[in-house]
Design an enzyme around this catalytic site. Structure first.
Site, mmCIF file in Angstrom:
data_model
loop_
_atom_site.group_PDB
_atom_site.id
_atom_site.type_symbol
_atom_site.label_atom_id
_atom_site.label_comp_id
_atom_site.label_asym_id
_atom_site.label_seq_id
_atom_site.Cartn_x
_atom_site.Cartn_y
_atom_site.Cartn_z
ATOM 1 N N ARG A 26 0.798 -1.216 0.000
ATOM 2 C CA ARG A 26 0.000 0.000 0.000
ATOM 3 C C ARG A 26 0.840 1.281 0.000
ATOM 4 O O ARG A 26 0.568 2.184 -0.796
ATOM 5 C CB ARG A 26 -0.921 0.045 1.244
ATOM 6 C CG ARG A 26 -2.172 -0.763 1.100
ATOM 7 C CD ARG A 26 -2.561 -1.350 2.422
ATOM 8 N NE ARG A 26 -1.569 -2.345 2.782
ATOM 9 C CZ ARG A 26 -1.663 -3.624 2.407
ATOM 10 N NH1 ARG A 26 -2.705 -4.043 1.762
ATOM 11 N NH2 ARG A 26 -0.702 -4.486 2.698
ATOM 12 N N THR A 27 1.822 1.365 0.872
ATOM 13 C CA THR A 27 2.527 2.643 1.028
ATOM 14 C C THR A 27 3.263 2.993 -0.261
ATOM 15 O O THR A 27 3.127 4.100 -0.794
ATOM 16 C CB THR A 27 3.497 2.570 2.220
ATOM 17 O OG1 THR A 27 2.767 2.134 3.365
ATOM 18 C CG2 THR A 27 4.125 3.913 2.502
ATOM 19 N N LYS B 215 26.215 -4.322 -1.574
ATOM 20 C CA LYS B 215 27.684 -4.206 -1.612
ATOM 21 C C LYS B 215 28.216 -3.537 -0.349
ATOM 22 O O LYS B 215 29.406 -3.284 -0.244
ATOM 23 C CB LYS B 215 28.105 -3.373 -2.831
ATOM 24 C CG LYS B 215 27.618 -3.907 -4.159
ATOM 25 C CD LYS B 215 27.972 -2.900 -5.267
ATOM 26 C CE LYS B 215 27.155 -3.147 -6.520
ATOM 27 N NZ LYS B 215 27.247 -2.007 -7.453
ATOM 28 N N ARG C 35 11.306 3.646 3.444
ATOM 29 C CA ARG C 35 10.889 2.617 4.415
ATOM 30 C C ARG C 35 12.121 1.787 4.746
ATOM 31 O O ARG C 35 12.838 1.337 3.841
ATOM 32 C CB ARG C 35 9.793 1.715 3.872
ATOM 33 C CG ARG C 35 9.542 0.531 4.825
ATOM 34 C CD ARG C 35 8.315 -0.249 4.509
ATOM 35 N NE ARG C 35 7.122 0.524 4.800
ATOM 36 C CZ ARG C 35 5.895 0.005 4.781
ATOM 37 N NH1 ARG C 35 5.721 -1.262 4.497
ATOM 38 N NH2 ARG C 35 4.854 0.761 5.050
ATOM 39 N N HIS D 82 4.821 5.826 11.437
ATOM 40 C CA HIS D 82 4.361 5.735 10.038
ATOM 41 C C HIS D 82 3.402 6.913 9.837
ATOM 42 O O HIS D 82 2.187 6.743 9.764
ATOM 43 C CB HIS D 82 3.653 4.389 9.830
ATOM 44 C CG HIS D 82 3.440 3.988 8.405
ATOM 45 N ND1 HIS D 82 3.600 4.841 7.335
ATOM 46 C CD2 HIS D 82 3.059 2.797 7.865
ATOM 47 C CE1 HIS D 82 3.332 4.183 6.208
ATOM 48 N NE2 HIS D 82 3.000 2.942 6.502
HETATM 49 N N1 CP Z 1 -0.251 0.049 5.736
HETATM 50 C C1 CP Z 1 0.936 -0.251 5.215
HETATM 51 O O1 CP Z 1 1.952 0.346 5.565
HETATM 52 O O2 CP Z 1 0.912 -1.226 4.270
HETATM 53 P P1 CP Z 1 2.168 -1.723 3.451
HETATM 54 O O3 CP Z 1 3.121 -2.389 4.420
HETATM 55 O O4 CP Z 1 1.627 -2.688 2.434
HETATM 56 O O5 CP Z 1 2.807 -0.519 2.818
#
Ligand code: CP
Length: 301
Positions: A53-54, A82, A103, A131
């Site tokens: 999603r993100t 590396k 991320r 998040h």
């Molecule tokens: N909600 C969320 O962060 O989903 P993903 O891990 O799929 O990005």
């Protein structure tokens, strides 16, 4: 606002601006209307951990606003393999893009990146840290589904220790006079670093029994298997909660259930067809909300 590392980086007015603008951008998010405000801009999505999603909603958001995207979803296909440090990688990518979504499994990684990068860094999830853009879309979803943010009674259930979404969300909900119930096994309780920042109005519980009828909103989270240092500790709490249509008979008809997704077994699929289930609409809301944020960060120059 330069970087979005934690939800605390956003003032109340910033949050309202993002949510209001996200609403206006819904036709663009659905592809029914064009908007090229980010034409010529490049977003880098650097994902050192899995995501559906993100990453994809950020990329859709950028494309819907006429911008371009570079990045990676598999760090083993980058010079990370590396031995390149995150700091060096961020320094490079900041020269290739106008903003970076990062991320990374390490808590604090987004803060490190923000200290190095000359372009805005957006935290797309840093380990068990925060998040913040998930929280923006959670707030947008609550406002759309419930009609308001103020004065709600909210249950946050599941892995409150390792679940970064609830860390950001609890901090945000505290701004809206929310009564919060934290429901988790003792070993997965909300960390003190989060609760010490909250005003009165929260309580901790081991079970949902008795609390459910009071709730306007139930925010369910997955037990984050990948964050447990010892698999036996995970085995002890796996499957601790399952929300089913039967359990929800005790809930207010207007209760809405949110989940950042992915889910494993904490929400039974028989909930999906009920009026309570808002989690798939919530996942879509990542597009207009991230569009609004990107426009705010990149749209004015
Ligand atoms: N909600 C969320 O962060 O989903 P993903 O891990 O799929 O990005």
């Amino acid at each position: 606002m330069d970087h979005v590392v934690t939800i605390q980086d956003l003032a109340n007015d910033d949050i309202v601006s993002v949510l209001d603008r996200a609403r206006e951008l819904l036709p663009v998010a659905h592809g029914d209307k064009r908007n090229d405000v980010l034409a010529g801009k490049i977003l880098a999505t650097c994902f050192f951990e899995p995501s559906t999603r993100t990453r994809l909603s950020f990329e859709t958001a950028m494309h819907r606003l006429g911008g371009n995207v570079i990045g990676f979803a598999d760090p083993s296909a980058t010079s990370h393999l590396k031995g390149e440090t995150l700091a060096d990688a961020v320094r490079m990518v900041a020269g290739y893009a106008d903003a970076i979504v990062l991320r990374h499994p390490q808590e604090g990684s987004a803060q490190l990146a923000a200290e190095i990068s000359e372009v805005p860094v957006i935290n797309g999830g840093d380990g068990a840290g925060q998040h913040p853009t998930q929280t923006l879309l959670d707030l947008f979803t609550i406002r759309e589904e419930v009609g308001k943010l103020e004065g709600l009674t909210v249950g946050l259930l599941g892995d409150l220790r390792y679940g970064r979404t609830v860390h950001s969300l609890a901090a945000a909900l505290a701004r809206y006079d929310t009564t919060m119930h934290f429901i988790a096994p003792k070993s997965l309780a909300m960390p003190r670093r989060v609760t010490t920042e909250l005003p009165d109005g929260w309580s901790a519980h081991a079970a949902l029994d008795g609390i459910l009828p009071e709730l306007d909103l139930l925010y369910v989270t997955r037990i984050q298997k990948e964050r447990f240092p010892d698999p036996e500790d995970y085995a002890r709490v796996a499957g601790a909660y399952t929300i089913s249509a039967e359990i929800l008979r005790d809930a207010k008809p207007t209760l809405r259930i949110l989940h950042p997704l992915p889910r494993v077994d904490e929400i039974a699929t028989d909930v999906d067809g009920t009026d309570h289930a808002a989690y798939f609409r919530q996942a879509f809301n990542g597009v207009p909300v991230r569009m609004a944020l990107l426009e705010m960060l990149l749209g004015s120059d």
